[in-house]
Design a protein around this motif. Structure first.
Motif, short mmCIF file in Angstrom:
data_model
loop_
_atom_site.label_atom_id
_atom_site.label_comp_id
_atom_site.label_asym_id
_atom_site.label_seq_id
_atom_site.Cartn_x
_atom_site.Cartn_y
_atom_site.Cartn_z
N ILE A 117 0.87 -1.17 0.00
CA ILE A 117 0.00 0.00 0.00
C ILE A 117 0.91 1.22 0.00
O ILE A 117 1.70 1.42 0.94
N VAL A 118 0.83 2.02 -1.05
CA VAL A 118 1.72 3.17 -1.22
C VAL A 118 0.88 4.42 -1.34
O VAL A 118 -0.14 4.44 -2.05
N ARG A 138 -10.21 -12.56 -0.61
CA ARG A 138 -9.78 -11.17 -0.65
C ARG A 138 -9.40 -10.69 0.75
O ARG A 138 -10.00 -11.09 1.74
N LEU A 139 -8.40 -9.81 0.76
CA LEU A 139 -7.94 -9.21 2.00
C LEU A 139 -8.25 -7.72 1.97
O LEU A 139 -7.88 -7.03 1.00
N GLU A 148 -7.92 -0.65 1.13
CA GLU A 148 -7.23 -1.32 0.03
C GLU A 148 -7.67 -2.79 0.00
O GLU A 148 -7.69 -3.47 1.03
N VAL A 149 -8.01 -3.27 -1.20
CA VAL A 149 -8.51 -4.63 -1.38
C VAL A 149 -7.50 -5.42 -2.22
O VAL A 149 -7.11 -4.98 -3.30
N GLY A 156 1.27 -8.09 -4.35
CA GLY A 156 1.60 -6.83 -5.02
C GLY A 156 0.65 -5.74 -4.61
O GLY A 156 0.36 -5.56 -3.43
N GLU A 157 0.16 -4.99 -5.60
CA GLU A 157 -0.73 -3.88 -5.32
C GLU A 157 -2.19 -4.30 -5.46
O GLU A 157 -2.51 -5.22 -6.21
N GLY A 158 -3.05 -3.58 -4.75
CA GLY A 158 -4.46 -3.91 -4.77
C GLY A 158 -5.31 -2.81 -5.38
O GLY A 158 -4.81 -1.94 -6.10
N THR A 159 -6.58 -2.85 -5.06
CA THR A 159 -7.54 -1.85 -5.54
C THR A 159 -7.93 -0.96 -4.38
O THR A 159 -8.31 -1.45 -3.31
N ARG A 160 -7.86 0.34 -4.59
CA ARG A 160 -8.15 1.29 -3.51
C ARG A 160 -9.60 1.76 -3.59
O ARG A 160 -10.08 2.21 -4.62
#
Length: 449
Positions: A117-118, A138-139, A148-149, A156-160
């Motif tokens: 999460i950036v 899902r986390l 953040e999902v 890696g990166e998720g969906t905000r």
């Protein structure tokens, strides 16, 4: 809490039976994943005979005494189907300050995956709350003004999901998302989120979201009562949210520095709680002590899998157990309770002294009538601070150097300032009781401890 599951002898599962007519017993041993103040995870192993199961000890992997993290731990949660018998599922998620979210193997602490999460400054953000969805695929991670999902199978990166349109906007769920809870209903994709920001006159700090609709809240929960008019929630930070496992339409919430636990029914009017669980009554002291509500520490409650019992610890070390199925018509009104409406107020059916310090968390065992409790809080004692100091400074001491000039001195002496060195000792927090205890409510059936 993690446990091994005995072989099923029948297809119908029945919740464990708790005997609340007598005080519980405390055995030696426990099984849980425990977060410590020194940025470590530890989990004492509960004896298998206590669970009423026979397991060959040689088939179980040895567990390490501690799993050390590089920074303070903000939150953590077990993988929903974690069990020591299944190495693939025996893992948990941890949020560590200034680190990506970690999926750790519980058997040895090795990193299985990380989820980044950036923020807009390219800094790592550690969420204040983490939770798996009901499908365990899902986390969800809560931080300031966003969730953040992550797909747990794709590190890696998720969906905000932004919980508010902007920082200046008054709409949405504002502040740090401090807690997340999913409704334990496979037919529902609802989850609740609460924030550290106290509710404003125009919005609540508890929102209900749907996985299918994304970042648009389905509804907001909670009004304080008729005394404050059309309020939108308890004026305090949300500490914990939890759905009733047997009745997933009931949502429970606890708040920072607020003693009662509130319950809302999502099927009806969510602007007013349907029940309030409190111990603030002159007729219900614990060992002559009255419940305190001055701590900022999270005091986590828990509900058993049958949806009947709610347990919570107090700042004074006491543990209270409420019967969620018992209806209490009488309304308890005291000077410490801000409500004057007709919301039923339930008192605990059992209270007992569990520890000698604040009980930070309690957890029911999913299969047996057992309750785990942990205690500990920070205490600063200034009486032990030494008045003098030695010439050699220790690690916990700081030196303040003050340079002073005497204005009445002759001009020739102004170039010789007086140096005054003051050594002071840093106050280190201590705990009155950092312990883990397992309480048995066996009674006539179940496992006696």
């Amino acid at each position: 809490m993690d446990s091994t599951t005995p072989a099923a002898s029948h297809a119908t599962w029945t919740p464990p039976v708790y005997d609340m007519t007598v005080a519980p017993k405390c055995p030696d041993g426990s099984v849980a994943l425990i977060q410590y103040e020194d940025a470590t995870f530890r989990y004492p192993e509960l004896p298998t005979e206590l669970l009423g199961i026979s397991v060959d000890a040689t088939t179980l992997p040895p567990l390490p005494k501690r799993l050390t993290q590089p920074a303070p731990i903000l939150d953590y949660t077990w993988y929903p189907s974690a069990t020591i018998r299944d190495p693939a599922s025996f893992c948990f998620v941890a949020s560590v300050r200034e680190c990506p979210v970690k999926l750790l193997d519980a058997s040895d602490g090795r990193l299985r995956a990380s989820y980044r999460i950036v923020d807009h400054r390219e800094r790592q953000i550690a969420p204040h709350s983490v939770a798996f969805n009901t499908g365990a695929n899902r986390l969800y991670c809560g931080f300031e003004d966003a969730i953040e999902v992550f797909d747990i199978h794709r590190p890696g990166e998720g969906t905000r999901l932004h919980t508010t349109p902007s920082k200046k906007s008054r709409d949405g769920l504002k502040g740090i998302v401090s807690t997340l809870a999913f409704a334990p209903d496979m037919s529902s994709d609802l989850y609740a989120a609460g924030s550290f920001s106290p509710s404003a006159p125009s919005s609540s700090n508890i929102a209900i979201f749907s996985e299918s609709t994304g970042e648009v809240p389905v509804m907001f929960v909670g009004a304080e009562g008729q005394r404050v008019g059309a309020g939108y929630g308890v004026r305090a930070s949300v500490s914990q949210l939890m759905f009733n496992p047997a009745r997933p339409y009931l949502l429970y919430a606890s708040f920072r520095r607020v003693e009662p636990i509130y319950c809302w029914d999502l099927r009806g009017d969510v602007t007013r709680p349907v029940e309030i669980f409190t111990t603030l009554s002159p007729t219900a002291p614990i060992g002559g002590k009255v419940r305190k509500t001055s701590t900022n520490q999270r005091l986590r409650f828990d509900i058993d899998y049958g949806g009947k019992w709610l347990a919570v610890g107090g700042e004074d070390g006491g543990i209270s157990v409420f019967d969620l199925l018992a209806a209490q018509a009488d309304t308890v009104v005291g000077e410490n309770v801000a409500h004057t409406d007709s919301t039923p107020r339930n008192m605990p059916i059992m209270q007992y002294d569990g520890h000698h310090d604040a009980v930070g968390s309690v957890a029911f065992h999913p299969l047996r009538p057992l309750l785990l409790s942990v205690s500990g809080s920070r205490h600063f004692d200034r009486s032990n601070q030494s008045a003098g100091h030695s010439s050699e400074e220790s690690e916990d001491e700081e030196e303040d150097e003050i340079i002073a000039c005497d204005e009445d001195a002759p001009p020739s002496d102004h170039a010789k300032p007086t140096r005054i060195t003051i050594s002071r000792q840093r106050l280190q927090p201590t705990s009155q009781d950092s312990s883990v205890r397992l309480w048995g409510f066996g009674g006539g059936t179940g496992v006696g401890v």
